[in-house]
Scaffold this motif. Structure first.
Motif: not given
Length: 197
Positions: A153-182
């Motif tokens: 999951a982390s290998s797909f992480a991008v910063t907000q500046a790198q994000m391209t708007p795509n209305p059909s795709e949902a994004f999950i903050p990497a911090s949420v995945v890290l919190k779940w993992y911990e």
């Protein structure tokens, strides 16, 4: 005194006695067997200070019997599960069935139980790959799965500046995945079976 169980087959509760203290069960079509359960029937306990070494025997390419020590059963540990699928190409070990002429057929393996002193059992070393999964290996698998998921999951992480708007795709903050993992790691360390509740 003993029983033998292979998944999907009838339970064997009558062992062939090949000596006063040695018993065998035939395992036809052994190539398709992954695990074997050996257990005491509960009708006759071991004599005081005795237990049973459990061996797996299969014919090698020349038809010679290859015996491998799987582990043991005792009055205190009356059953055990053994993985035999990886043993079919291993090397044999010393065994108490050596002087016996137990007939071997090409597609039939055997489970042998040798009644021995507990002191002797304690000095024997079973084949390492015969041990079946325990909580530790389950926990190890879960930990590796968590690590793999987090790394993937982390290998797909991008910063907000790198994000391209795509209305059909949902994004999950990497911090949420890290919190779940911990959280999952913490709960797993406290109770490996927490996910069952």
């Amino acid at each position: 005194m003993f029983g033998c169980l292979v998944a999907g087959r009838l339970v064997q509760t009558v062992a062939q006695q090949v000596a006063e203290d040695k018993f065998v069960f035939d395992l036809p079509d052994y190539e398709s067997i992954n695990h074997v359960v050996v257990f005491m029937l509960g009708t006759i306990p071991f004599p005081e200070g005795m237990g049973g070494s459990v061996y797996f025997c299969y014919p090698d390419e020349n038809g010679v019997a290859v015996w491998q020590l799987l582990g043991f059963v005792t009055n205190e540990k009356p059953s055990a599960i053994f993985k035999i699928s990886g043993l079919k190409s291993g090397k044999g070990s010393q065994h108490p069935f050596g002087a016996m002429n137990i007939p071997q057929m090409p597609s039939v393996a055997q489970i042998g139980v040798s009644v021995e002193l507990l002191e002797v059992l304690a000095q024997e070393t079973p084949v390492a790959s015969a041990a079946v999964s325990s909580v530790n290996s389950f926990t190890e698998f879960t930990q590796k799965m968590l690590d793999n998921f987090y790394n993937f999951a982390s290998s797909f992480a991008v910063t907000q500046a790198q994000m391209t708007p795509n209305p059909s795709e949902a994004f999950i903050p990497a911090s949420v995945v890290l919190k779940w993992y911990e959280n999952f790691q913490r709960r797993l360390a406290q109770n490996p079976f927490f996910w069952k509740t």
